[in-house]
Design an enzyme around this catalytic site. Structure first.
Site, PDB file in Angstrom:
ATOM      1  N   SER A 268     -76.431   6.991 -49.064  1.00  0.00           N
ATOM      2  CA  SER A 268     -76.023   7.928 -48.008  1.00  0.00           C
ATOM      3  C   SER A 268     -76.831   9.031 -47.939  1.00  0.00           C
ATOM      4  CB  SER A 268     -74.569   8.279 -48.571  1.00  0.00           C
ATOM      5  OG  SER A 268     -73.835   6.906 -48.495  1.00  0.00           O
TER       6      SER A 268
ATOM      7  N   ARG B 155     -75.431  13.799   5.841  1.00  0.00           N
ATOM      8  CA  ARG B 155     -74.117  13.919   5.058  1.00  0.00           C
ATOM      9  C   ARG B 155     -74.004  13.667   3.772  1.00  0.00           C
ATOM     10  NH1 ARG B 155     -70.251   9.791   7.846  1.00  0.00           N
ATOM     11  NH2 ARG B 155     -71.891   8.953   8.993  1.00  0.00           N
TER      12      ARG B 155
ATOM     13  N   ASN C  63     -79.436  -2.201 -45.858  1.00  0.00           N
ATOM     14  CA  ASN C  63     -78.253  -1.432 -45.777  1.00  0.00           C
ATOM     15  C   ASN C  63     -78.458   0.073 -45.502  1.00  0.00           C
ATOM     16  OD1 ASN C  63     -75.680  -0.219 -46.163  1.00  0.00           O
ATOM     17  ND2 ASN C  63     -74.894  -2.053 -47.051  1.00  0.00           N
TER      18      ASN C  63
END
Ligand code: UD1
Ligand code: MG
Length: 450
Positions: free
Chosen positions: A387, A15, A359
């Site tokens: 960045s 099932r 950082n």
């Protein structure tokens, strides 16, 4: 008394409408079979034998992933639950403690209930798990005389009078192993299904003048999964209980219904889980952390005081020390980040080690994959990654070093050094105005022409 588990898992689970054997379908990110094994783990079983048939190799792999000492035996033809349990005989040769036969598709049995059954073997030869379902469906019925269980009659074989019995067989049978196999060897298949019914051990034991009884549990414990709908219902039940348990243990869930947990999720006290957080397998969070909204964590460890998200993704092998910050749209994989370091915006950190208080600036990417192999990035303590730095691994950035924004760093950077790896800026005075005038004139000419 020592215990052995015999977990029946050979059925196909028609099932489920699936190529995957039923017991490998997952509730809370773990196979049903693992839930069954984990519930019984509290008994510290001396042996675990899983009886498999459909998808034997897959079932073996899942079994041993959870418990490498568990033995998987094959039932080549599914001739019934007694025949299935009998396949464990060889694996338990010489074992004379308590054998507990349970089903691999029943994920919520509690160790406490199973222990009660083992304890009842001190005064009874056979102990069966009973429950009173809201709907007796097609369950086997327990025929009791006072506290004595006389026999179990399967729904298909039951008379109307027997079908009126509301106490049903939850599917767990306990008996000392030598006696169990002895009784099973007497079981025949003369019944409505033409199957060897394990449930017949009760009447056989009673015929020998032995004692049998039932230990009763809640219906939720015996919940069995037979369809995808059952699977979803089982997951929902797991989630609501696991959330309630966390809340009880001192974890704040600001919107409990939206948090998805795995079987093995561990979260410490005073941690706050914001809405829509998903915990995949293997996530642990210590006390006093905050997991902000829409974060996804799996195979990771978050230490106390860390703040994760919103919208962070922690993948396997991520280890975050105390007070680490991981902000929005940051993905971390197989990386160890030391205390107080910050990766706050839009970064991918994979196969990396980051030192204390480093950082990592917005948009930083560890370029860990060269198309063939993965390489590591090391970043020292107090380093400052500007960045949009691309760190082309293998590469190492020394303690206290600085990389200029937009740098593509391909070789190691010494401690305390500044590394710049970007095109120098060129400035042409008045050139912007001239360029715009030229472009406007060009556009005006084109419009006149059309
Ligand atoms: C069984 C019980 C029934 C009980 C119900 C509880 C018997 C005869 N009946 O019925 O009294 O109320 O469970 O849910 O035991 N399996 C094998 N090999 C086989 C047959 C079954 O490994 O040859 C496994 C299945 O994969 C499953 C479990 O045994 O995990 C139970 O089998 P199933 O066919 O579901 O038994 P039920 O008819 O539900
Ligand atoms: Mg069943």
């Amino acid at each position: 008394m020592k215990t052995a588990l015999i977990i029946l898992a050979a059925g196909k689970g028609t099932r489920m409408n699936s190529d995957l054997p039923k017991v490998l379908h997952k509730v809370a990110q773990a196979p049903l079979l693992e839930h069954a094994m984990a519930s019984a783990a509290g008994l510290e079983p001396a042996h675990t034998v899983v009886v498999a048939g459909h998808g034997l190799d897959l079932v073996r792999a899942a079994t041993n992933e959870f418990d490498e000492t568990a033995v998987v035996v094959e039932q080549t033809e599914q001739l019934g639950t007694a025949h299935a349990a009998q396949q464990a005989r060889g694996a338990l040769a010489g074992f004379d403690g308590a054998a507990l036969v349970l089903f691999g598709d029943t994920p919520f049995l509690s160790a406490g209930t199973l222990q009660k059954m083992v304890d009842a073997l001190a005064t009874h030869e056979v102990v069966v798990l009973g429950f009173e379902p809201a709907d007796t469906k097609r369950y086997g019925r327990l025929v009791m005389q006072g506290d004595t269980l006389e026999r179990i009659v399967e729904h298909k074989d039951a008379t109307d009078e027997e079908r009126a019995i509301t106490l049903c067989n939850g599917g767990v049978t306990a008996c000392r192993a030598p006696l169990l196999f002895d009784l099973i060897s007497q079981i025949g298949d003369d019944n409505a299904s033409g199957e060897y019914y394990l449930t017949d051990v009760v009447a056989l034991a009673r015929a020998r003048g032995m004692s049998a009884t039932a230990v009763i549990c809640d219906e939720a414990e015996t919940l069995g999964v037979n369809s995808r709908a059952d699977l979803a219902a089982a997951d929902a039940l797991f989630q609501s209980r696991a959330r309630a348990a966390l809340i009880e243990d001192g974890v704040t869930l600001t919107a409990p219904d939206t948090v998805y947990l795995s079987r093995d999720t561990v979260i410490g006290r005073d941690t706050v889980i914001e809405p829509n957080v998903v915990f995949g397998p293997g996530a642990t969070v210590e006390t006093g952390a905050t997991i902000r909204a829409f974060s996804h964590l799996e195979g990771c460890h978050v230490s106390r005081g860390a703040i994760i998200g919103p919208y962070a993704r922690l993948r396997p092998g991520t280890e975050l020390a105390e007070d680490v910050r991981v902000g929005n749209f940051v993905e971390i994989k197989n990386a160890q980040i030391a205390a107080g370091a910050k990766v706050n915006h839009l970064s991918y950190i994979g196969d990396a080690t980051i030192g204390k208080k480093a950082n990592i600036g917005a948009g930083t990417i560890t370029c860990n994959y060269d198309g063939v192999m993965k390489h590591r990035t090391q970043i020292g303590a107090n380093a400052f990654i500007g960045s949009n730095t691309m760190l082309v691994a293998p590469v190492s950035i020394g303690d206290g070093a600085l990389t200029g924004s937009g740098s593509v760093i391909t070789s190691d950077v010494e401690p305390d050094a500044l590394a710049l790896a970007r095109a120098p800026q060129v400035e042409k005075p008045g050139m912007a105005r001239k360029l715009f005038e030229m472009l406007k004139a060009k556009k005006a000419k084109a419009q006149r022409g059309s």
